[in-house]
Design a protein around this motif. Structure first.
Motif, mmCIF file in Angstrom:
data_model
loop_
_atom_site.group_PDB
_atom_site.id
_atom_site.type_symbol
_atom_site.label_atom_id
_atom_site.label_comp_id
_atom_site.label_asym_id
_atom_site.label_seq_id
_atom_site.Cartn_x
_atom_site.Cartn_y
_atom_site.Cartn_z
ATOM 1 N N THR A 74 2.268 -3.082 -8.810
ATOM 2 C CA THR A 74 3.593 -3.012 -8.194
ATOM 3 C C THR A 74 3.514 -3.346 -6.714
ATOM 4 O O THR A 74 2.725 -2.751 -5.975
ATOM 5 C CB THR A 74 4.212 -1.614 -8.364
ATOM 6 N N GLY A 116 10.258 -1.137 -5.028
ATOM 7 C CA GLY A 116 9.083 -1.583 -5.768
ATOM 8 C C GLY A 116 9.436 -2.652 -6.782
ATOM 9 O O GLY A 116 10.502 -2.600 -7.400
ATOM 10 N N VAL A 154 5.078 -2.941 -3.210
ATOM 11 C CA VAL A 154 5.952 -1.936 -2.602
ATOM 12 C C VAL A 154 6.374 -2.385 -1.204
ATOM 13 O O VAL A 154 5.548 -2.842 -0.407
ATOM 14 C CB VAL A 154 5.255 -0.567 -2.527
ATOM 15 N N PHE A 177 5.760 3.072 -9.029
ATOM 16 C CA PHE A 177 5.269 2.897 -7.660
ATOM 17 C C PHE A 177 3.749 3.073 -7.585
ATOM 18 O O PHE A 177 3.091 2.490 -6.726
ATOM 19 C CB PHE A 177 5.961 3.878 -6.712
ATOM 20 N N ALA A 216 3.409 5.704 -3.574
ATOM 21 C CA ALA A 216 4.602 6.156 -2.858
ATOM 22 C C ALA A 216 4.310 7.423 -2.079
ATOM 23 O O ALA A 216 5.152 8.309 -1.968
ATOM 24 C CB ALA A 216 5.741 6.389 -3.851
#
Length: 236
Positions: free
Chosen positions: A119, A135, A121, A114, A40
């Motif tokens: 994950t 996410g 995204v 994240f 992120a």
């Protein structure tokens, strides 16, 4: 995690983000785009809305908003929590994930979620500006629909499908001395420990599992479920 699973989760995350964007109470429509890089970076996710979806396949999901004013018009002058503002959007996103239950939504630091390479995204764009992140991560050990494990679980659960359980809706409680109970007469008012408009408790065999609001359907009382508690939040 295999490349096939990565692609599947990424595709599912994009579809879920599209449903999320359609239901977010923003003035401008948001455009979801799959994020090419993991993590992120560049986005504050310390106060993201996080929830867990439990079904044949279970997922953790999180949504972080870059600019809080994006949702401000929906809140108006009233004090509305972030989880309440985005609840409908997260429900829309969870509908893409198949049959299951969306757990309680909470605000917390989602950096670990994240930052997990598993994950998927998705970036949410307001025009050309990045407005937020979504996410989605498949829970480790969750079964896939149609797998032998899922069918085995379904078969075993089928054995208790006809077992009846007591579902109770409780709008409040109070404690009274015996003398006050004995003095009750028709027309007496008993004050409960719940304010007007507060959600009612929904209990299954005496165990709190959800919250709801009391409504009237065809002259009968009913309850509309507004929140289903996640497993850690359920108390006996």
């Amino acid at each position: 995690m295999s490349m096939t699973m990565n692609l599947t989760t990424a595709s599912l995350a994009l579809r879920a983000a599209e449903a999320l964007a359609e239901n977010l109470p923003t003035i401008k429509a948001l455009t979801p785009v799959t994020r090419e890089r993991a993590g992120a970076a560049g986005v504050d996710v310390s106060a993201a809305v996080v929830a867990t979806f439990v079904g044949a396949s279970s997922y953790d999901m999180a949504m972080a908003i870059v600019d809080g004013s994006l949702l401000a018009p929906a809140a108006g002058e009233a004090t509305v929590s972030l989880t309440d503002l985005v609840h409908g959007a997260l429900v829309g996103a969870s509908d893409v994930l198949g049959d299951g239950v969306l757990g309680d939504q909470r605000v917390e630091d989602a950096a670990a979620l994240f930052g997990d390479p598993d994950t998927a995204v998705v970036e949410l764009f307001d025009g050309t500006e990045l407005a937020g992140l979504f996410g989605l991560r498949a829970r480790r050990g969750s079964t896939r629909p149609g797998s032998a494990a899922a069918e085995d679980v379904s078969g075993r659960l089928g054995r208790i499908n006809d077992v009846e359980m007591a579902l109770t809706v409780e709008i409040g409680r109070t404690r009274m001395p015996v003398r006050d109970v004995l003095n009750l007469e028709p027309g007496a008012v008993v004050e409960l420990d719940r304010s007007a408009g507060a959600p009612a408790d929904i209990l299954l065999n005496g165990r709190l599992i959800a919250y709801g609001e009391v409504v009237v359907v065809d002259q009968d009382y009913a309850v509309r479920v507004t929140q289903i508690l996640d497993t850690p939040d359920i108390v006996a």
